[in-house]
Design a protein around this motif. Sequence first.
Motif, PDB file in Angstrom:
ATOM      1  N   SER A 254       0.831  -1.196   0.000  1.00 48.61           N
ATOM      2  CA  SER A 254       0.000   0.000   0.000  1.00 48.61           C
ATOM      3  C   SER A 254       0.869   1.251   0.000  1.00 48.61           C
ATOM      4  O   SER A 254       0.538   2.258  -0.618  1.00 48.61           O
ATOM      5  CB  SER A 254      -0.917  -0.052   1.227  1.00 48.61           C
ATOM      6  OG  SER A 254      -1.348   1.230   1.565  1.00 48.61           O
ATOM      7  N   GLU A 255       2.003   1.124   0.685  1.00 46.05           N
ATOM      8  CA  GLU A 255       2.960   2.236   0.723  1.00 46.05           C
ATOM      9  C   GLU A 255       3.527   2.512  -0.668  1.00 46.05           C
ATOM     10  O   GLU A 255       3.630   3.648  -1.114  1.00 46.05           O
ATOM     11  CB  GLU A 255       4.099   1.864   1.696  1.00 46.05           C
ATOM     12  CG  GLU A 255       4.894   3.030   2.222  1.00 46.05           C
ATOM     13  CD  GLU A 255       4.038   3.924   3.121  1.00 46.05           C
ATOM     14  OE1 GLU A 255       4.263   5.141   3.103  1.00 46.05           O
ATOM     15  OE2 GLU A 255       3.138   3.390   3.817  1.00 46.05           O
ATOM     16  N   ALA A 256       3.859   1.402  -1.348  1.00 40.40           N
ATOM     17  CA  ALA A 256       4.538   1.520  -2.639  1.00 40.40           C
ATOM     18  C   ALA A 256       3.590   1.938  -3.756  1.00 40.40           C
ATOM     19  O   ALA A 256       3.987   2.623  -4.694  1.00 40.40           O
ATOM     20  CB  ALA A 256       5.208   0.187  -2.986  1.00 40.40           C
ATOM     21  N   LEU A 257       2.357   1.492  -3.703  1.00 41.82           N
ATOM     22  CA  LEU A 257       1.420   1.757  -4.798  1.00 41.82           C
ATOM     23  C   LEU A 257       0.274   2.646  -4.331  1.00 41.82           C
ATOM     24  O   LEU A 257      -0.634   2.185  -3.649  1.00 41.82           O
ATOM     25  CB  LEU A 257       0.856   0.432  -5.335  1.00 41.82           C
ATOM     26  CG  LEU A 257       1.897  -0.556  -5.881  1.00 41.82           C
ATOM     27  CD1 LEU A 257       1.290  -1.924  -6.082  1.00 41.82           C
ATOM     28  CD2 LEU A 257       2.497  -0.038  -7.186  1.00 41.82           C
ATOM     29  N   PRO A 258       0.303   3.925  -4.668  1.00 42.21           N
ATOM     30  CA  PRO A 258      -0.743   4.859  -4.221  1.00 42.21           C
ATOM     31  C   PRO A 258      -2.131   4.436  -4.712  1.00 42.21           C
ATOM     32  O   PRO A 258      -3.138   4.692  -4.058  1.00 42.21           O
ATOM     33  CB  PRO A 258      -0.335   6.189  -4.851  1.00 42.21           C
ATOM     34  CG  PRO A 258       1.081   6.018  -5.287  1.00 42.21           C
ATOM     35  CD  PRO A 258       1.321   4.578  -5.501  1.00 42.21           C
ATOM     36  N   LEU A 259      -2.150   3.777  -5.870  1.00 40.17           N
ATOM     37  CA  LEU A 259      -3.434   3.346  -6.433  1.00 40.17           C
ATOM     38  C   LEU A 259      -4.166   2.432  -5.464  1.00 40.17           C
ATOM     39  O   LEU A 259      -5.365   2.579  -5.219  1.00 40.17           O
ATOM     40  CB  LEU A 259      -3.188   2.632  -7.771  1.00 40.17           C
ATOM     41  CG  LEU A 259      -4.449   2.194  -8.506  1.00 40.17           C
ATOM     42  CD1 LEU A 259      -5.185   3.410  -9.068  1.00 40.17           C
ATOM     43  CD2 LEU A 259      -4.119   1.213  -9.625  1.00 40.17           C
ATOM     44  N   ARG A 261      -3.723   2.323  -2.302  1.00 38.68           N
ATOM     45  CA  ARG A 261      -4.100   3.081  -1.113  1.00 38.68           C
ATOM     46  C   ARG A 261      -5.436   3.780  -1.344  1.00 38.68           C
ATOM     47  O   ARG A 261      -6.300   3.823  -0.486  1.00 38.68           O
ATOM     48  CB  ARG A 261      -3.005   4.098  -0.784  1.00 38.68           C
ATOM     49  CG  ARG A 261      -2.970   4.473   0.688  1.00 38.68           C
ATOM     50  CD  ARG A 261      -1.638   5.075   1.098  1.00 38.68           C
ATOM     51  NE  ARG A 261      -1.127   6.065   0.190  1.00 38.68           N
ATOM     52  CZ  ARG A 261       0.086   6.028  -0.357  1.00 38.68           C
ATOM     53  NH1 ARG A 261       0.910   5.042  -0.079  1.00 38.68           N
ATOM     54  NH2 ARG A 261       0.484   6.969  -1.179  1.00 38.68           N
ATOM     55  N   GLU A 262      -5.584   4.297  -2.581  1.00 39.64           N
ATOM     56  CA  GLU A 262      -6.852   4.969  -2.901  1.00 39.64           C
ATOM     57  C   GLU A 262      -8.021   4.001  -2.854  1.00 39.64           C
ATOM     58  O   GLU A 262      -9.145   4.370  -2.532  1.00 39.64           O
ATOM     59  CB  GLU A 262      -6.770   5.613  -4.295  1.00 39.64           C
ATOM     60  CG  GLU A 262      -6.105   6.977  -4.266  1.00 39.64           C
ATOM     61  CD  GLU A 262      -5.810   7.476  -5.662  1.00 39.64           C
ATOM     62  OE1 GLU A 262      -6.663   7.258  -6.537  1.00 39.64           O
ATOM     63  OE2 GLU A 262      -4.729   8.059  -5.867  1.00 39.64           O
ATOM     64  N   LYS A 266      -5.106  -1.506   2.805  1.00 38.14           N
ATOM     65  CA  LYS A 266      -4.095  -1.138   3.787  1.00 38.14           C
ATOM     66  C   LYS A 266      -3.624  -2.378   4.522  1.00 38.14           C
ATOM     67  O   LYS A 266      -4.184  -3.467   4.353  1.00 38.14           O
ATOM     68  CB  LYS A 266      -4.694  -0.151   4.805  1.00 38.14           C
ATOM     69  CG  LYS A 266      -5.011   1.218   4.228  1.00 38.14           C
ATOM     70  CD  LYS A 266      -5.627   2.101   5.286  1.00 38.14           C
ATOM     71  CE  LYS A 266      -6.944   1.535   5.737  1.00 38.14           C
ATOM     72  NZ  LYS A 266      -7.721   2.402   6.597  1.00 38.14           N
TER      73      LYS A 266
END
Lengths: 400, 364
Positions: A254-259, A261-262, A266
């Motif tokens: 989740s940290e590496a891929l903002p997509l 996270r959106e 998490k």
Amino acid sequence: MLSTQASNGRTRPLVANRVLLTLVIAAAIAAALLSFVAMAPNRLVSGESINLIVALRPWQWIILILLALLLASCALTRPFSSPSSHYLTLIAAPLWLILVLYGLGDYANRALQEASPSARVSQGAAFWILVFCPTLMILDAFQRLQTNLGLRGLYTLILVAVVAALFVTGHLDGLAIMHEYANNRDQFADEFIAHLRLVASALGPALVIGLPLGLLAHRRAGTRGALFGVLNFFQTIPSIALFALLVAPLAALSEALPLLRELGIKGIGATPAIIALVMYALLPIVRNTYAGFDGVAATTLEAARGMGMTSAQILWRVEIPLALPVILAGLRIVTVQAIGLTVVAALIGAGGLGAFIFQGLGQYAIDLVLLGAIPTIALAVVADFLLQILVALSRPPGAR
Amino acid sequence: MIELQGLTKTYAGKDVVKDVSLRIESGEFGVLIGPSGCGKSTTLRMINRLIPLTQGRIFLGEEDVTELPAEQLRRRIGYAIQSTGLFPHWTVAENIAVVPGLLKWDKSRTSQRVDELLNLFHLDAGEFRDKYPHQLSGGQAQRVGVARALAADPEVLLMDEPFGAVDPLTRDVLQNEMLRVHQQTGKTIVFVTHDMDEALKLASRIAILNAGRLVQYDRPIELLTQPADDFVRSFIGKADLGLKLLSRRWVHQYQQPARVLEHPASFDNDAASAAYGWEVDAQGRALCLHGGRLHADENEQRTQVTHEWTATPDMTMKEALSRMVWFRVMVLPVLDDKERLVGEVAMQGVMGHEPSKQQALGQE
């Protein structure tokens, strides 16, 4: 005590139904020795034990004793013979169950009128046994009568409706667990729905992945070893460990891929919970799908091919209908399992009814634990029952 | 008509079926027989391509169907197997309607056809249409299996040991029924069995296979009288060859005019122990036999004719002989379908009289 009187009264104790007799005796011993309710000045201290005879009004315990005597006589060869004694059990046992519940609520309401507002009435061990025993008696009677599923369903529905009526009318509001419910009313609805949502969103992907894998295992013998090896391995990981193991890699992702996270993916919360639940659900689904397809007789398939059905027609018209009862039996296992496992998911912040259990454990508030545990059990029992009906309906007609 | 040309099946370099060519004419009842592993089932299953063929061609009528898509071919060929393969989740009517359904027949035509087929097998349509396979007896299930194979009026009917798993009594009934259905429908049938008696009873032509090769393809009587080699001779079985031969011969071939007594009252059984005669009533029905018992000293010199020891012209000689032995008589009355005496068939006739070859074959 009650039942020994009964069997001594009839000089030839020819026992027809040992299960029933054992249950009556167990209930009697529990009622005599264990506490029926506990009365505490507040929710955190453990209460004073109160016996059944004290807690219930005389007419209530007299009827209870009479019902116990009736049930004990049903367990003997005389005066009632086989089918009528089971029918009598099916009438007496639920009356007992409802009377115990009613008496409990009745006592709580009376006791709280004289006590301080923070006083709590909780169920004791005898209460649970007195509820558990008639339930088993009913199941046992149905087993012996071999009644069809429809009749069983109707009976259960009526019993559940009566019990639900006791809750809805507020008769049981005096109980500590209902106080906890009243205090957490909004949260309860949220967590209940969250629980259902977690189970549903795990079962969906598990079916989408598991059904084709089961078919693959059936079609290609070579894939079986590796596939079942991996799925068995998932199954051996303890659930808490699996939930915890998923947190770190998901957080990193989740940290590496903002997509991601959106999308709300998490390290903690619903995502690891759903992934873990899917991993646990796969083995029963794949195994039962495989077994279901494997159970279709080779001669049936040969006849289907010999008559000119295409592979797709054989799959949809012959194999799936014949494998369906076994596949649904797998779904039944998985659903009940997921409802239980979702409790643990509360530990990694996924929510669900487990939240109350862990909250209650943290606060030493046993009634809060029960507010999480009892609905979970009820949910599992209801899901099991409904899927059992579905399994029966999916069997080829005539073979039901 | 179905013709196989040079049918060959090779598994892992080994020929399971090698260069089998045979032609089964329209309306013939062809039986493939041989010891287990001889390739008879493989041959049958190559015809509807449940097993892909390595080499060879198959003709249905004049049409080369070797390259036809397998599903299309199978819908034109009926297929019945030993364990029936009925679909357990469908009713009898739904099971029979499978191929018509695949061929997209309309509902009323299919439903009419289902009733027609149930009637053909003497199963009451009203009673059986909506039953499920597990509610049927073995014999009933097998009848439904064959009815299903016939549903779309296929050009050829393939049967893979269909009566192998039923009890001997039911098997006998089913065999008789199959003969009747074959007569009524005139279907071309290819039937696999390992039971020589079954083959002799049903076949109009028998193909004997051994180790994947066709050893002999002939009419039953020729198979019995002119076996191609020692294998065929031993496979037919030497011990009861005579009885097997009689199972392919019929009473009418041996029948002789009945000796009717003009004056039964004056029959003198002392004249000769071998002498006998029939007493008939005004309608020509046989009443009793004077003399003619196996031993001259039998107590009864006058034997009432009962149904158990009569013969009909279409009875096999094997059965007629069996009745003579069992009822200890030298001669059986041959009755027509109105129970009138039309002739007799005698023990001496079986022993001494050899029907002309032409006559015997004419029956085939």
